[in-house]
Design an enzyme around this catalytic site. Structure first.
Site, PDB file in Angstrom:
ATOM      1  N   LYS A 232       0.946  -1.409   0.023  1.00  0.00           N
ATOM      2  CA  LYS A 232      -0.002   0.033   0.208  1.00  0.00           C
ATOM      3  C   LYS A 232       0.972   1.627  -0.615  1.00  0.00           C
ATOM      4  CE  LYS A 232      -3.491   2.808  -0.365  1.00  0.00           C
ATOM      5  NZ  LYS A 232      -4.495   3.287   1.301  1.00  0.00           N
ATOM      6  N   CYS A 290      -3.716  10.231   1.399  1.00  0.00           N
ATOM      7  CA  CYS A 290      -2.475   9.261   1.104  1.00  0.00           C
ATOM      8  C   CYS A 290      -1.641  10.062   0.377  1.00  0.00           C
ATOM      9  CB  CYS A 290      -3.179   8.235   0.155  1.00  0.00           C
ATOM     10  SG  CYS A 290      -4.825   7.860   1.101  1.00  0.00           S
TER      11      CYS A 290
END
Length: 471
Positions: A232, A290
């Site tokens: 991720k 993010c």
């Protein structure tokens, strides 16, 4: 360890009741999809009843989404699962003890990127709440983007300390990172492949059981917990690197007096076997929760690694350098604005700037870490008067956001486009110039929204990211 856990899981039976901690961009659509799956009986969404976000509880229990950007299908799905009694939002964390599986979708910002110090306060609080109410045979899944090593380190330690149980023996523990983008939350959860990494085989298998029913096109990709964490953080780091590469190319093209979009089209045209040219689009900066911090999680994971990194001595990480390039782009927008004003004999001090777009992504209300903010701060520091327009963002701390575009652009010396909202593509130079009411209006385009020649012919001074042929 796995044998004991597997026996407990077999005795507990299939997952029927699920809890989701964190009612935000990740937790809300995930909870709705879990609740809509026939294999599950009940889903509880856990939300603190705080002054800032407690309002979500009543909204969600009424089937209304607190996410006000364009999210196709989400509100209809929430209404469906609440009316069916399959979803409920609560602030009572003791109800975690009723569940078979719990996921945590809680933000993990960085308090100090320079020192690689994350702010895990909210996540730790959530893990503690789970640990205090953990029962044998439950599955705990971290969906938050975290520093590699967190699942088998900090999270495992807290859960064991709070519960008195042993991970891998008494309860299952895994990491299954979210992979969603605002504007397509439900679609992303259903169609993207799901990375699932347990601390052991039984944990991984149990997490696979949890996520399989909500997938349509996507498939499960199992791996270790740490590998899932790296996956991720690395995929977001790579995207940030790709954006930085084209942003740097845009700066090069401006310096050489050419159009980056011509160059980009040329690069992208080379296709064939063995050829990969994943070139993205330049812009006024990178925002969101993010991409602005996941590089630092990856870097921190290396610092906490099991062996010394073998890397060119005294060399910067290309990933951290990419972050610096993307963080620089609002500064470049500031410079373009300054240059454009000077070309018409004006200064930043005393000029009015109409800043169009506060959200970091088009047609969304997501205003987390927007590049508009540092751009605005630079303008205000230089003495400019700044008004902000955004059709989707309802509010932002210490920033007044207007919905009336005419009021924002009235008497403005500069219109600066920071977000590619659909409405901004409809701007017409004649109408905009009339609304601005200044003799030599300026447009500074950070998202390639307006056609330069059309606006120049319409009496505007133009500046744009990567448009060395027109600046």
């Amino acid at each position: 360890m796995t044998e004991k856990l597997q026996k407990i899981l077999d005795e507990r039976g299939p997952i029927k009741k699920i809890g989701v901690l964190g009612m935000g961009y990740v937790g809300i659509p995930a909870a709705a999809l879990f609740a809509d799956a026939d294999k599950f009986e009940k889903v509880l969404g856990f939300q603190r009843n705080s002054k800032s976000s407690g309002y979500k509880i009543d909204m969600l229990n009424s089937g209304e989404s607190p996410l006000k950007g364009e999210e196709p299908g989400l509100e209809d799905l929430l209404k469906k699962v609440t009316d069916a009694g399959k979803f409920e939002c609560t602030a009572d964390f003791s109800r975690i003890s009723e569940l078979d599986a719990v996921t945590l979708a809680i933000q993990t910002p960085f308090a100090n990127p320079k020192d690689l110090e994350p702010d895990f306060g909210a996540l730790i609080e959530g893990i503690c709440n789970v640990g205090r109410n953990l029962k044998p045979g439950m599955l705990v899944v971290l969906e938050s983007t975290i520093t590699p090593g967190t699942t088998e380190g900090m999270a495992k330690d807290i859960l064991e300390e709070e519960s008195g149980l042993k991970a891998g023996e008494d309860f299952a523990l895994a990491h299954a990172p979210e992979r969603v983008m605002v504007g397509r939350l439900l679609k992303n959860i259903q169609e993207h492949d799901r990375i699932v990494g347990g601390i052991d085989k039984s944990s991984t298998d149990r997490a696979v059981e949890l996520y399989t029913p909500v997938l349509t096109k996507g498939k499960i990709i199992p791996m270790s917990a740490t590998a899932a964490e790296v996956t991720k953080t690395a995929e977001n780091t790579f995207r940030d690197l790709q954006i930085a590469a084209v942003n740097q190319l845009a700066l090069y093209c401006e310096s050489m007096g050419i159009n980056v979009y011509d160059v980009r089209a040329g690069i992208d045209s080379l296709k064939g076997e063995g050829i990969t040219r994943a070139i993205l689009w330049p812009g006024a900066g990178v925002g969101g929760h993010c991409l602005t911090k996941d590089t630092y999680h990856l870097e921190r994971g290396v610092k906490l690694g099991t062996s010394e990194l073998d890397y060119p001595e005294n060399s910067d990480s290309i990933y951290v350098l990419a972050r610096k390039v993307n963080d620089f782009m609002p500064n470049h927008m500031f410079k373009l604005t300054q240059d454009a004003l000077e070309s018409v004999g004006k200064e930043l001090k005393g000029s009015k700037i109409a800043l169009l777009g506060w959200a970091f992504i088009n047609d969304s209300d997501d205003a987390r870490n927007p590049p508009s903010e540092p751009y605005r701060d630079l303008l205000i520091e230089a003495g400019s008067k700044v008004m902000v327009h955004d059709p989707h963002v309802l509010s932002y701390p210490n920033v007044e956001i207007e919905k009336n575009l005419d009021a924002v652009v009235k008497d403005a010396d500069v219109v600066a486009i920071m977000t590619g909202h659909a409405g901004y593509f409809k701007l017409q130079p004649s109408t905009l110039k009339e609304s601005m009411g200044v003799e030599e209006p300026v447009v500074v385009d950070g998202r390639n929204v307006v056609e330069p020649d059309v606006f120049v012919d319409g009496g505007f001074v133009y500046r744009g990211i990567g448009r060395g042929d027109k600046n």
